[in-house]
Design a protein around this motif. Structure first.
Motif, PDB file in Angstrom:
ATOM      1  N   ALA A 155       0.836  -1.203   0.000  1.00  0.00           N
ATOM      2  CA  ALA A 155       0.000   0.000   0.000  1.00  0.00           C
ATOM      3  C   ALA A 155       0.872   1.255   0.000  1.00  0.00           C
ATOM      4  O   ALA A 155       0.574   2.233  -0.706  1.00  0.00           O
ATOM      5  CB  ALA A 155      -0.934  -0.003   1.204  1.00  0.00           C
ATOM      6  N   GLU A 156       1.964   1.241   0.764  1.00  0.00           N
ATOM      7  CA  GLU A 156       2.870   2.387   0.780  1.00  0.00           C
ATOM      8  C   GLU A 156       3.485   2.591  -0.599  1.00  0.00           C
ATOM      9  O   GLU A 156       3.563   3.722  -1.098  1.00  0.00           O
ATOM     10  CB  GLU A 156       3.983   2.178   1.814  1.00  0.00           C
ATOM     11  N   LEU A 157       3.900   1.503  -1.251  1.00  0.00           N
ATOM     12  CA  LEU A 157       4.478   1.605  -2.585  1.00  0.00           C
ATOM     13  C   LEU A 157       3.473   2.167  -3.586  1.00  0.00           C
ATOM     14  O   LEU A 157       3.810   3.041  -4.390  1.00  0.00           O
ATOM     15  CB  LEU A 157       4.986   0.239  -3.058  1.00  0.00           C
ATOM     16  N   GLU A 158       2.238   1.705  -3.507  1.00  0.00           N
ATOM     17  CA  GLU A 158       1.196   2.216  -4.406  1.00  0.00           C
ATOM     18  C   GLU A 158       0.956   3.702  -4.183  1.00  0.00           C
ATOM     19  O   GLU A 158       0.770   4.463  -5.132  1.00  0.00           O
ATOM     20  CB  GLU A 158      -0.097   1.428  -4.221  1.00  0.00           C
ATOM     21  N   GLN A 159       0.970   4.132  -2.929  1.00  0.00           N
ATOM     22  CA  GLN A 159       0.768   5.545  -2.612  1.00  0.00           C
ATOM     23  C   GLN A 159       1.935   6.377  -3.131  1.00  0.00           C
ATOM     24  O   GLN A 159       1.746   7.454  -3.696  1.00  0.00           O
ATOM     25  CB  GLN A 159       0.604   5.713  -1.094  1.00  0.00           C
ATOM     26  N   LEU A 160       3.155   5.868  -2.967  1.00  0.00           N
ATOM     27  CA  LEU A 160       4.336   6.608  -3.419  1.00  0.00           C
ATOM     28  C   LEU A 160       4.421   6.696  -4.936  1.00  0.00           C
ATOM     29  O   LEU A 160       4.817   7.728  -5.479  1.00  0.00           O
ATOM     30  CB  LEU A 160       5.612   5.957  -2.875  1.00  0.00           C
ATOM     31  N   THR A 161       4.057   5.624  -5.633  1.00  0.00           N
ATOM     32  CA  THR A 161       4.162   5.634  -7.090  1.00  0.00           C
ATOM     33  C   THR A 161       2.979   6.330  -7.751  1.00  0.00           C
ATOM     34  O   THR A 161       3.044   6.648  -8.934  1.00  0.00           O
ATOM     35  CB  THR A 161       4.283   4.204  -7.663  1.00  0.00           C
ATOM     36  N   GLY A 162       1.927   6.573  -7.002  1.00  0.00           N
ATOM     37  CA  GLY A 162       0.749   7.249  -7.553  1.00  0.00           C
ATOM     38  C   GLY A 162       0.634   8.663  -7.029  1.00  0.00           C
ATOM     39  O   GLY A 162       1.297   9.587  -7.523  1.00  0.00           O
ATOM     40  N   PRO A 163      -0.192   8.862  -5.999  1.00  0.00           N
ATOM     41  CA  PRO A 163      -0.464  10.216  -5.491  1.00  0.00           C
ATOM     42  C   PRO A 163       0.777  10.993  -5.040  1.00  0.00           C
ATOM     43  O   PRO A 163       0.877  12.191  -5.295  1.00  0.00           O
ATOM     44  CB  PRO A 163      -1.400   9.968  -4.305  1.00  0.00           C
ATOM     45  N   ALA A 164       1.730  10.334  -4.397  1.00  0.00           N
ATOM     46  CA  ALA A 164       2.906  11.063  -3.907  1.00  0.00           C
ATOM     47  C   ALA A 164       3.754  11.596  -5.060  1.00  0.00           C
ATOM     48  O   ALA A 164       4.248  12.718  -5.003  1.00  0.00           O
ATOM     49  CB  ALA A 164       3.745  10.172  -2.996  1.00  0.00           C
ATOM     50  N   ARG A 165       3.909  10.798  -6.119  1.00  0.00           N
ATOM     51  CA  ARG A 165       4.675  11.269  -7.275  1.00  0.00           C
ATOM     52  C   ARG A 165       3.985  12.443  -7.952  1.00  0.00           C
ATOM     53  O   ARG A 165       4.638  13.417  -8.344  1.00  0.00           O
ATOM     54  CB  ARG A 165       4.847  10.137  -8.293  1.00  0.00           C
TER      55      ARG A 165
END
Length: 162
Positions: free
Chosen positions: A20-30
């Motif tokens: 979930a953290e990886l998905e957040q970082l590669t999506g909304p955070a980027r």
């Protein structure tokens, strides 16, 4: 379990949390950091633009974390720990190390949820490697980085429960 042959052991909960953290970082955070960089870039001179440099630094940290998580999850072994009373990745060990009692998890620091104060030793660290396979009452020693021989006695072994 060796990190070289089977990857890092993770609980299902830890795997899901890190995914979930990886998905957040590669999506909304980027997307958010790219917007911040673009907004700062529009302010003008980049040499003296603190907001731009801070956003670029943050972008570097995000990208490094993405690489780290991608590699960790790619090689992760996700299972419930087989517990037979021996020290192995996924066990919480209480031991006397050089005369001092200590309780720690043998595994990867990513297993432990945020906010936990449980110390984590890698199974390939000097103390982790020395105690793998021992049971309660087992004694051994390991050589510290300074060359000193450190005595260890395992006083309790339990399965890690997040």
């Amino acid at each position: 379990m060796s990190n070289d042959t089977q990857g890092t052991w993770l609980t299902q909960e830890a795997f899901d949390r890190l995914t979930a953290e990886l998905e957040q970082l590669t999506g909304p955070a980027r997307v958010e950091i790219a917007s911040r960089i673009e907004a700062a870039r529009e302010e003008g001179d980049l040499k003296e633009n603190g907001g731009y440099h801070a956003a670029k630094d943050e972008q570097g940290k995000i990208e490094a974390r993405i690489r780290s998580l991608t590699e960790l999850l790619k090689h992760a072994t996700v299972t419930e720990a087989e517990f037979d009373g021996t020290v192995e990745p996924g066990t919480v060990v209480t031991a006397t190390i050089a005369g001092d009692p200590s309780t720690f998890l043998v595994g990867n620091r990513e297993i432990v949820a945020e906010g936990s104060d449980l110390t984590v030793y890698s199974p390939v660290s000097p103390v982790g490697a020395a105690i793998l396979g021992l049971r309660t009452g087992g004694k051994t020693s390991y050589t510290a980085p300074n060359g000193k021989e450190i005595a260890v006695e395992v006083t309790n072994v339990e399965r890690y429960e997040p």
